[in-house]
Design a protein around this motif. Sequence first.
Motif, PDB file in Angstrom:
ATOM      1  N   ILE B  25       0.851  -1.185   0.000  1.00  0.00           N
ATOM      2  CA  ILE B  25       0.000   0.000   0.000  1.00  0.00           C
ATOM      3  C   ILE B  25       0.886   1.234   0.000  1.00  0.00           C
ATOM      4  O   ILE B  25       1.667   1.435   0.929  1.00  0.00           O
ATOM      5  CB  ILE B  25      -0.910   0.015   1.233  1.00  0.00           C
ATOM      6  CG1 ILE B  25      -1.787  -1.230   1.226  1.00  0.00           C
ATOM      7  CG2 ILE B  25      -1.776   1.281   1.254  1.00  0.00           C
ATOM      8  CD1 ILE B  25      -2.372  -1.553   2.545  1.00  0.00           C
ATOM      9  N   GLY B  29      -2.296   6.168   0.180  1.00  0.00           N
ATOM     10  CA  GLY B  29      -3.305   5.404  -0.546  1.00  0.00           C
ATOM     11  C   GLY B  29      -4.555   5.166   0.298  1.00  0.00           C
ATOM     12  O   GLY B  29      -4.509   5.194   1.517  1.00  0.00           O
ATOM     13  N   VAL B  31      -7.179   2.194   0.527  1.00  0.00           N
ATOM     14  CA  VAL B  31      -7.379   0.828   0.066  1.00  0.00           C
ATOM     15  C   VAL B  31      -8.597   0.223   0.741  1.00  0.00           C
ATOM     16  O   VAL B  31      -8.789   0.383   1.945  1.00  0.00           O
ATOM     17  CB  VAL B  31      -6.144  -0.035   0.383  1.00  0.00           C
ATOM     18  CG1 VAL B  31      -6.415  -1.496   0.091  1.00  0.00           C
ATOM     19  CG2 VAL B  31      -4.948   0.465  -0.396  1.00  0.00           C
ATOM     20  N   ASP B 205      -9.210   4.043  -3.687  1.00  0.00           N
ATOM     21  CA  ASP B 205      -8.349   4.111  -4.868  1.00  0.00           C
ATOM     22  C   ASP B 205      -8.078   2.710  -5.385  1.00  0.00           C
ATOM     23  O   ASP B 205      -8.013   2.469  -6.584  1.00  0.00           O
ATOM     24  CB  ASP B 205      -6.969   4.706  -4.521  1.00  0.00           C
ATOM     25  CG  ASP B 205      -7.083   6.110  -3.999  1.00  0.00           C
ATOM     26  OD1 ASP B 205      -6.261   6.473  -3.137  1.00  0.00           O
ATOM     27  OD2 ASP B 205      -7.979   6.834  -4.457  1.00  0.00           O
ATOM     28  N   THR B 206      -7.849   1.824  -4.437  1.00  0.00           N
ATOM     29  CA  THR B 206      -7.482   0.454  -4.773  1.00  0.00           C
ATOM     30  C   THR B 206      -8.412  -0.485  -4.038  1.00  0.00           C
ATOM     31  O   THR B 206      -8.688  -0.304  -2.852  1.00  0.00           O
ATOM     32  CB  THR B 206      -6.037   0.139  -4.323  1.00  0.00           C
ATOM     33  OG1 THR B 206      -5.189   1.191  -4.748  1.00  0.00           O
ATOM     34  CG2 THR B 206      -5.557  -1.179  -4.882  1.00  0.00           C
ATOM     35  N   ILE B 218      -6.218  -7.523  -6.903  1.00  0.00           N
ATOM     36  CA  ILE B 218      -5.925  -6.155  -6.454  1.00  0.00           C
ATOM     37  C   ILE B 218      -6.012  -5.265  -7.674  1.00  0.00           C
ATOM     38  O   ILE B 218      -5.421  -5.540  -8.713  1.00  0.00           O
ATOM     39  CB  ILE B 218      -4.496  -6.047  -5.884  1.00  0.00           C
ATOM     40  CG1 ILE B 218      -4.292  -7.096  -4.796  1.00  0.00           C
ATOM     41  CG2 ILE B 218      -4.238  -4.649  -5.349  1.00  0.00           C
ATOM     42  CD1 ILE B 218      -2.874  -7.150  -4.273  1.00  0.00           C
ATOM     43  N   GLY B 219      -6.775  -4.168  -7.535  1.00  0.00           N
ATOM     44  CA  GLY B 219      -6.829  -3.272  -8.687  1.00  0.00           C
ATOM     45  C   GLY B 219      -7.655  -2.052  -8.390  1.00  0.00           C
ATOM     46  O   GLY B 219      -8.233  -1.924  -7.309  1.00  0.00           O
ATOM     47  N   SER B 220      -7.726  -1.146  -9.318  1.00  0.00           N
ATOM     48  CA  SER B 220      -8.571   0.025  -9.139  1.00  0.00           C
ATOM     49  C   SER B 220     -10.021  -0.446  -9.264  1.00  0.00           C
ATOM     50  O   SER B 220     -10.277  -1.528  -9.783  1.00  0.00           O
ATOM     51  CB  SER B 220      -8.247   1.064 -10.206  1.00  0.00           C
ATOM     52  OG  SER B 220      -8.711   0.590 -11.460  1.00  0.00           O
ATOM     53  N   GLU B 223     -10.775  -1.558 -12.715  1.00  0.00           N
ATOM     54  CA  GLU B 223     -10.176  -2.834 -13.092  1.00  0.00           C
ATOM     55  C   GLU B 223     -10.961  -4.015 -12.562  1.00  0.00           C
ATOM     56  O   GLU B 223     -11.242  -4.968 -13.283  1.00  0.00           O
ATOM     57  CB  GLU B 223      -8.744  -2.916 -12.559  1.00  0.00           C
ATOM     58  CG  GLU B 223      -7.723  -2.209 -13.436  1.00  0.00           C
ATOM     59  CD  GLU B 223      -6.400  -2.045 -12.704  1.00  0.00           C
ATOM     60  OE1 GLU B 223      -5.675  -1.092 -13.008  1.00  0.00           O
ATOM     61  OE2 GLU B 223      -6.117  -2.885 -11.818  1.00  0.00           O
TER      62      GLU B 223
END
Lengths: 286, 268, 299
Positions: B25, B29, B31, B205-206, B218-220, B223
């Motif tokens: 991370i 960020g 998350v 964000d993630t 794991i992704g935006s 995604e």
Amino acid sequence: MKHRLPSTVSEPAPVRWTLIGIALAFVIITLVLPLALVLSQALAGGVREFWGALAEPDAQAALRLTLTAAAIAVPANLVFGVCAAWSIAKFEFKGKQLLLTLIDLPFAVSPVISGLIYVLLFGLQGWFGPWLAAHDIKIIFAVPGIVLATVFVTFPFIARELIPVMQEQGTDEEEAAATLGAGGWQTFVRVTLPNIKWALLYGVVLCNARAMGEFGAVSVVSGHIRGMTNTLPLHVEILYNEYNAVAAFSVASLLMLLAIVTLVLKTWIEGRAHRQVGAPVMETVR
Amino acid sequence: MSILIDNVSKHFVGFRALSHVSLEIPTGGLVALLGPSGCGKTTLLRIVAGLDRQDSGRILFDGDDMSRIHTRDRRVGFVFQHYALFRHMTVFDNVAFGLTVRPRRLRPGADEINAKVCELLTLVQLEGLAQRYPSQLSGGQRQRVALARALAVNPKVLLLDEPFGALDARVRKELRRWLRQLHDELHVTSIFVTHDQDEALEVADTVVVMNAGRIEQIGSPVEVCEAPATPFVREFLGEVSLPRAEAATLVRLPAKTPSPEVFGRAAP
Amino acid sequence: MTQSLTGAPPLLSRAYFTRDAWRGRFRRDSVLPGFGLTLGFTVCYLSLIVLLPLSATVIKSTHFGVEAFWAAVSLPRVLAAYRVSFLCALVAALLNLVFGLLLAWVLTRYEFIGRRLVDALIDLPFALPTAVAGIALTALYAPKGWLGQTLTTWGIKVAFTPLGIVVALAFIGLPFVVRTVQPVLEGLDAGFEEAAATLGATRWQTFTRVILPTLLPALLTGFALAFARGLGEYGSVIFIAGNMPMKSEIVPLLIITKLEQYDYVGATAIAVAMLVISFVLLLVINLLQAWTRRAEQRR
């Protein structure tokens, strides 16, 4: 939220009033009469004899011994209760149920036996008897034995009040305090203690009442030496057996006062604890 | 401050909560750990906080191994699912707590604490409620007090465990947007746990999708929605559509940005 | 070496003996402090105050040998004392069952002047020192006493007879039934009784067939508690009992008599027998309470 049974469905009024009447009569006969009798017998010889009985040196000594025993037993069991409740309520470990049962043991033991076990340990015939005699240390038939017996019979009181309350409150607040940087003692004093204060007080009141009023266990370890190893309840017994009824009841009324103060405090604490938001119910009786 | 979760595993009696989980991370960020109940997301969060200990693997804050460091020394701000507010303390005392337990030489003076708490309460829009008790607050208000309390100690990382789970739908939506804005203001590295897909996609964000103790993807938000890496991700995010920027009323933050002294870092 | 399901190190491997391995398996890890300290103190204190003396007593009793033990415990006087203690405790507990239920009912269901006072008074036997209760009850029921007078004209002797023991034990055991039943009664949903009424049941039928079964676990628990307390009670009983061997002598008194006669063997044997019975009762009470709790949760 459950609702009350409407009177259309409940027992008819005559039945209700009969039941209330019987209950009240029962309470008066069983509970109120003895109290009234103690008071009336204590004052039967007039106020002067009443005070005389209380001021008598042996009675004073008995009072001092009772207070001493309570002053040692209650704090000792308080520390124990807090430690036991902390370890049991805030942590998960094997053998917890066994520990809980063991803590409750003194409740199951008859008062006389509670005294006997210390005689068998520290009396002349006991395991440590010869060693104690050799070092001229008296436990049985002396104050230490009385204190020990008192500690035993009041052992579970405070722990039993604290454990359910602390279990109910969980560990969230203490964990939050840890993330915020508080140390162990800080967490306990500032987060846990305020949350358990009513349960603590309640346990102390009950523990104290039993400590001051204990008779059977103390009777066994005491030796009944007037002026030295008699607590107030034992002193009452001696006076009564000497047919000195007025003196006996006068001293007894002191103990009765203790009982009434205990009940008042108990009721007050229950009221405060319920008004405190989120306080769980405390159990008096197991 | 960046966080590296390196090959962490954890089991409880009878089941495996986390299996070789690795995650990085970046500083600042936001998350989301997203997954169904029992997937291990809360366990992972608590391990990062130091409330539970992993069986194997490491947690690194800015490259430093935190494994032997107690939670009170990790400088994490943890917001509990059920708030865990100190019920016998006022809102003010709750928020000030982290400052008042500091050792004497590091403890700020009473005036400083006062200023900081007031600043924080203004930030979370609870200015007039400083003397109230938690039992007198609504769920949403309690949650904001919990957040203010966690922020008071200048945490290097903010960890939120299902922060809006116990609130009703309308309050949840408002607080979601508000949290996003707060993060944009403060730039504290944040991880939050949720089982609500909308929440994760809207705020983070993630997105880290978890299942049965493992990371699925794991992704935006874009995604994970449009390119799901595994069948589980595809099914879990199923019918969800990406939240559009809505013109609905936004919960506003006060115009004054927090001063560096309050938060110990340069304001954006 | 494969890892077991729980992740514990394989049996007797080097890892098995490390501190971390033990810690994980004895207790769940927690961030809260003070576990070792508080548990350690708890166990030490418990051992010193409770376990050590109790084990000493039990071990001492084994020194006599089984024969001497049985001989001491089966003397006619001892058996008579057990009979007296048991029967009186039983009758008293039954009395408490009936009146305790009545009191709990009246306190929970009805409003009347002095209800709160009565509610507070229920705990009096719990708070009052037993010696005070003893002499008060004796004076009350003695032939010249306030109640004794009336009872004598009816030909009933209470003081210095087993009946006196029952009265004293009933006094002592009163709070147990009331306080165990009260919370259950308070938690009862009126809906059940209303349903019974709409189905045509009389009030008595509703009470015996709907309410009473629900109260059964709590009633039994209270009964067992009162009984257990009555078995071992000393202070409130010895004044009002006649204390005549074979007739109105209770077991605790017998133990003290034996002690005064330096018959340690007899005293210990009787005490150990009582302990065994008490612990069995404790077990039964625990089970009853677990039953009560489960019944509550199901509702």
